[in-house]
Scaffold this active site. Sequence first.
Site, PDB file in Angstrom:
ATOM      1  N   GLU A   1      18.477 -31.382  53.373  1.00 11.71           N
ATOM      2  CA  GLU A   1      18.246 -31.658  52.018  1.00 11.71           C
ATOM      3  C   GLU A   1      19.425 -31.047  51.237  1.00 11.71           C
ATOM      4  OE1 GLU A   1      16.096 -33.745  50.484  1.00 11.71           O
ATOM      5  OE2 GLU A   1      17.127 -33.188  48.770  1.00 11.71           O
TER       6      GLU A   1
ATOM      7  N   THR B   1      17.000 -38.852  48.209  1.00 10.21           N
ATOM      8  CA  THR B   1      16.417 -38.815  49.541  1.00 10.21           C
ATOM      9  C   THR B   1      16.142 -40.302  49.918  1.00 10.21           C
ATOM     10  OG1 THR B   1      15.779 -36.503  49.320  1.00 10.21           O
ATOM     11  CG2 THR B   1      14.738 -37.998  51.196  1.00 10.21           C
TER      12      THR B   1
ATOM     13  N   HIS C   1      16.324 -27.727  48.078  1.00 12.81           N
ATOM     14  CA  HIS C   1      16.131 -28.897  47.321  1.00 12.81           C
ATOM     15  C   HIS C   1      16.383 -28.078  45.936  1.00 12.81           C
ATOM     16  CE1 HIS C   1      14.579 -31.828  44.650  1.00 12.81           C
ATOM     17  NE2 HIS C   1      14.725 -32.846  45.691  1.00 12.81           N
TER      18      HIS C   1
ATOM     19  N   ASP D   1      21.582 -35.450  52.913  1.00 12.12           N
ATOM     20  CA  ASP D   1      21.187 -36.852  52.332  1.00 12.12           C
ATOM     21  C   ASP D   1      22.059 -37.119  50.972  1.00 12.12           C
ATOM     22  OD1 ASP D   1      20.078 -34.660  50.885  1.00 12.12           O
ATOM     23  OD2 ASP D   1      18.150 -35.839  50.554  1.00 12.12           O
ATOM     24  N   HIS D   2      22.510 -35.960  50.311  1.00 12.75           N
ATOM     25  CA  HIS D   2      23.189 -36.621  49.034  1.00 12.75           C
ATOM     26  C   HIS D   2      23.861 -34.990  48.344  1.00 12.75           C
ATOM     27  CE1 HIS D   2      19.670 -34.981  47.094  1.00 12.75           C
ATOM     28  NE2 HIS D   2      19.001 -35.779  47.762  1.00 12.75           N
TER      29      HIS D   2
HETATM   30  C1  GP9 Z   1      10.328 -34.865  48.726  1.00 13.75           C
HETATM   31  C2  GP9 Z   1      11.699 -35.515  48.930  1.00 13.75           C
HETATM   32  C3  GP9 Z   1      12.799 -34.956  47.648  1.00 13.75           C
HETATM   33  O1  GP9 Z   1       9.457 -35.526  49.629  1.00 13.75           O
HETATM   34  O2  GP9 Z   1      12.062 -36.098  49.957  1.00 13.75           O
HETATM   35  O3  GP9 Z   1      13.445 -36.039  47.610  1.00 13.75           O
HETATM   36  P1  GP9 Z   1      14.864 -36.170  46.331  1.00 13.75           P
HETATM   37  O4  GP9 Z   1      14.347 -35.361  45.210  1.00 13.75           O
HETATM   38  O5  GP9 Z   1      15.770 -35.220  47.180  1.00 13.75           O
HETATM   39  O6  GP9 Z   1      15.151 -37.516  46.284  1.00 13.75           O
HETATM   40 MN    MN Z   2      17.046 -35.253  48.904  1.00 14.17          MN
END
Ligand code: GP9
Ligand code: MN
Length: 438
Positions: free
Chosen positions: A38, A87, A204, A264-265
Amino acid sequence: SANDMKEAENYVKSHYAAPNSDYFGMAKGKNVIYIHLESTQQFLIDYKLKDEEGKEHEVMPFINSLYHSKSTFSFDNFFHQVKAGKTSDAETLMDNSLFGLNQGALMTQLGGKNTFQSAPNILNQTLGYSSAVFHGNAGTFWNRNETYKRWGYQNFFDASYYDVNDSNSFQYGLHDKPFFEQSVKYLEQLQQPFYSKFIAVSNHFPYSQFTNDEAGFPMADTNDETINGYFATANYLDRAVEEFFNYLKASGLYDNSVIVLYGDHYGISTSRNKNLAELLGKDKETWSGYDDAQMQRVPYMIHIPGQSKGGINHTYGGQVDALPTLLHLLGVDTKDYIQLGQDLLSKQHEQLVAFRDGDFVTDKYTYYGGTLYDNATAQAITAPDEQLKTQVTKWKDEVGKQLATSDQINNGDLLRFYTGSNLKELDPEKFNYKNALD
Ligand code: GP9
Ligand code: MN
């Protein structure tokens, strides 16, 4: 319409990059274990944070050891290509080799409606793989519980499968250590070979999940609280991944698996990059759009225990390229599938990376926010010669075509018309994510 599908197919065929025989099928028959890192940016790789006394603390020692291993295909010029779907866009890219939408999130808007030809489905139908996603948050987040059925995931272990309480979780779900720990009993029951994905989430935003003491890792010392906490949560993720590897080794799954780690980003948004500049040894005053673009690199590592052809590969690519890369390693040729990326290990791979808004990066130039930069000098090119002008126009067109094709496929639900592969129609209703493995 079927005609639109034909047009998209023509583009995909013309853009196809054939597998490299040095690597094709190298991981044949192995389980696939994706570990979703993440908000993890490439600059964290090998990064050491200095504490108040000037002592250095390596943020991700375990992931760094994988990064430098000869058993890992590591990429240091790999970019995320997400937009508002964050995500979920990354998941769309990695599992489908299609982009997310230019506005909003594909998984929320179309995930429960469209026809897809996603990784778990392809691997199930061609090589008999089973599949599962593991994630310690509510299954409805990003419409995963509906989308995954259409992608062909047989199992989805969401928060309802985990013991989640106030002390082991935060607003986005279960923390990574208990997440991996509690996942093991489900993973063990999957039929091999399996295609699986573990969506870790502790790292996150807002990165205030742990205080200094809890984290056991120093906070950075800037005026930006978000940046200050980011290194400690990334370190926690690293230690959780290490624990998971230890389990995989103890269970014997490790030797039969390919483990793919990807970011992911970005974790630090572009508006905060200037606050980060000093920690990266850069000058805040001269920080530019060029630097913002370079910050969109994320880790991408394919770890294949037992082989030693890996190393750090400098090819420029993005998340859209991940699926053909992986499928070719597993011995599945992608030529009959509608995938918009190109195998990163292919000799035909073009080093042109589209951002979702039409900006792009190549190995020599960066086009960002309407400005062209020279990668060698990091300076804007205000007066390109004719040859470069023509080249840039060509790149813009290519990027535009790739994104437009993705949008046509997704908005027109075109894959329902596609008959050029051997895949049989998938019935999403056959999957039930409650009471798995009963
Ligand atoms: C929570 C998650 C967060 O289920 O995958 O996603 P994001 O905020 O990074 O898009
Ligand atoms: Mn994410």
